[in-house]
Design an enzyme around this catalytic site. Structure first.
Site, short mmCIF file in Angstrom:
data_model
loop_
_atom_site.label_atom_id
_atom_site.label_comp_id
_atom_site.label_asym_id
_atom_site.label_seq_id
_atom_site.Cartn_x
_atom_site.Cartn_y
_atom_site.Cartn_z
N ARG A 37 -1.91 14.69 13.73
CA ARG A 37 -1.11 14.26 12.57
C ARG A 37 -0.87 15.46 11.66
NH1 ARG A 37 -2.89 9.70 8.24
NH2 ARG A 37 -4.40 11.34 7.80
N ASP A 57 0.87 -1.16 0.00
CA ASP A 57 0.00 0.00 0.00
C ASP A 57 0.92 1.23 0.00
OD1 ASP A 57 -1.54 2.21 0.72
OD2 ASP A 57 -2.97 1.00 1.85
N LYS A 108 -3.78 12.40 -2.34
CA LYS A 108 -2.92 12.91 -1.26
C LYS A 108 -1.83 13.79 -1.90
CE LYS A 108 -3.80 8.72 1.43
NZ LYS A 108 -4.61 9.19 2.52
C1 LIG Z 1 -2.91 3.87 3.65
C2 LIG Z 1 -4.25 3.95 3.01
N1 LIG Z 1 -4.75 2.87 2.39
C3 LIG Z 1 -5.97 2.89 1.82
C4 LIG Z 1 -6.76 4.02 1.83
C5 LIG Z 1 -8.13 3.94 1.26
O1 LIG Z 1 -8.29 4.61 0.09
P1 LIG Z 1 -9.68 4.77 -0.63
O2 LIG Z 1 -10.62 5.42 0.35
O3 LIG Z 1 -9.35 5.70 -1.75
O4 LIG Z 1 -10.17 3.48 -1.10
C6 LIG Z 1 -6.27 5.18 2.46
C7 LIG Z 1 -7.08 6.40 2.51
O5 LIG Z 1 -6.78 7.38 3.13
C8 LIG Z 1 -4.98 5.14 3.06
O6 LIG Z 1 -4.48 6.20 3.69
#
Ligand SMILES: Cc1ncc(COP(=O)(O)O)c(C=O)c1O
Length: 419
Positions: A384, A210, A236
């Site tokens: 944060r 991720d 982001k």
């Molecule tokens: C580390 C991480 N993974 C996954 C996601 C989920 O993303 P989405 O809501 O676009 O599916 C986020 C969202 O902030 C995230 O920070």
């Protein structure tokens, strides 16, 4: 009155900053508002305003359905390749944008475990840490239930993240897939991605990264580090806007082997043949399911151009300088008020944000928002601070931390009065 030496330092850093000129290319960056949430939702690029309007009037309004053949059909792959080149060092043909991160996580994780179980039914475990982002944990939990698999949890401290030793202990002959965040969303812990990838591979597992908090803030070398699969957000540090589509990376040699579970017409060999059954194209496009969200891809292209121009090493260097400055101010101003660092102190182990802990931070965050200082709050007691290297200035960091000190003092004084 003499100038606060910290403010003098911030101004000197801004003057010396080779990326400072990018700041004015973001909407609102020149205002007094302090934005500490570029790691959650980046500011809009100024040029995106004009780009979206032009798209609506000329591309969509003027070209209408012809737009698909003329350019839109190719956009997911073209932008994917640009992300591959500029942000994650992946050669062309391995990165694509499409759905949300959550949906891409599901598609890639499910494709990976299907392939692993077909190869070896004993590989019935998915390894993930207890502090991975909620959506990652929920997705693998659902997949484990669908497939009759088991989750093996790595217990991590909320101010750090997954270490090589922890993964080496968790991964083995029963592991199908490992899911890890490269930069932890809470602590900003920067994992040793090449080493964790090697450990997963030595155990015969696939690994899904991720990259949501990495893309555009820390350097990633997807090909050189031997990644199998990765996903990442674009709203982001890529400033794609709320809900802009995520990207997926699938290593070239896995593309023909993995079959994703949402079999839509956009992933077929000849989508306009409208054939009787699903026949996936053997390249990265097979991980796409349906119509690409074109409008959501426009703003991120503007930031991509800036990142291509500036280069990730320069962005990472500024990001380290920004987080280091925030930490030094927190040590000087906030530690005496009881604040502790809930992120790695060593810049080598830290991504682009900093989390500061105090049990009053929920209240502090709410009051800061009222004063146009915008960090976010994450349990337990974490303020944060996300510092986007293209749009954040050192003086902004100074202003935000000074406001945090003022508000925290106010909250603590009120509390003492009530006691
Ligand atoms: C580390 C991480 N993974 C996954 C996601 C989920 O993303 P989405 O809501 O676009 O599916 C986020 C969202 O902030 C995230 O920070």
């Amino acid at each position: 009155m003499t100038l606060d030496p910290n403010l003098a330092f911030a101004r000197r850093m801004d003057r010396a900053d080779g990326l400072a000129h990018y700041r004015k290319r973001f909407v609102g960056a020149e205002s007094e508002l302090v934005y500490f949430d570029g790691n959650s939702l980046g500011r809009p690029p100024v040029s995106a305003v004009e780009r979206v309007e032009r798209f609506l009037r000329e591309d969509w309004g003027g070209r209408l359905i012809r737009g698909w053949d003329e350019s839109w059909l190719a956009m997911s792959g073209e932008i994917g390749d640009r992300i591959g080149r500029a942000l994650i060092e992946a050669k062309a043909g391995q990165t694509i944008i499409g759905d949300s991160t959550t949906v891409l996580l599901y598609k890639l994780a499910r494709a990976a475990v299907d392939a692993q179980l077909a190869r070896d039914p004993a590989r019935h475990e998915i390894v993930i840490d207890t502090d991975n982002f909620p959506t990652d944990r929920y997705i693998v939990d659902g997949i484990a239930r669908e497939k009759g698999m088991r989750l093996r949890w790595i217990d991590v401290d909320t101010s750090s993240g997954v270490t090589p030793q922890q993964l080496a202990e968790a991964a083995g002959p029963e592991t199908a897939l490992v899911v890890v965040s490269h930069v932890a969303y809470r602590s900003a812990y920067l994992t040793d991605a090449p080493e964790l990838t090697r450990i997963a591979h030595d155990a015969g597992a696939l690994i899904l990264w991720d990259l949501c908090h990495s893309a555009g803030s820390v350097e990633v070398k997807a090909d050189a580090w031997g990644f199998d699969l990765a996903v990442g957000c674009t709203y982001k540090y890529l400033n794609g806007g709320p809900g802009s589509p995520a990207f997926a990376y699938v290593r070239e040699d896995l593309q023909g082997v993995l079959t994703q579970p949402i079999q839509g017409w956009w992933g077929t060999k000849d989508m306009f043949a409208m054939g009787p059954s699903y026949e996936p194209v053997p390249d990265i496009r097979r991980f796409v399911s349906g119509t690409a969200p074109i409008v959501g891809m426009l703003a991120m292209e503007e930031t991509l151009a800036m990142i291509e121009e500036a280069g990730m090493p320069a962005l990472r260097a500024k990001s380290v300088a920004l987080t280091s400055f925030a930490i030094s101010l927190a040590e000087e101003w906030l530690a005496p008020l009881g604040v502790t660092l809930a992120s790695p102190a060593d810049a080598e182990e830290r991504g682009g944000h900093v989390t500061l802990h105090h049990d009053s931070m929920r209240e502090v965050t709410a009051r800061l928002w009222q004063r146009d200082v915008i960090p976010d709050y994450r349990d337990p007691g974490g303020l944060r601070i996300g510092l986007s290297p293209l749009s954040t200035s050192f003086e902004e960091v100074h202003r935000g931390l000074a406001a945090t000190r003022e508000v925290l003092r106010e909250v603590l004084t009120e509390r003492a009065g009530l006691a």
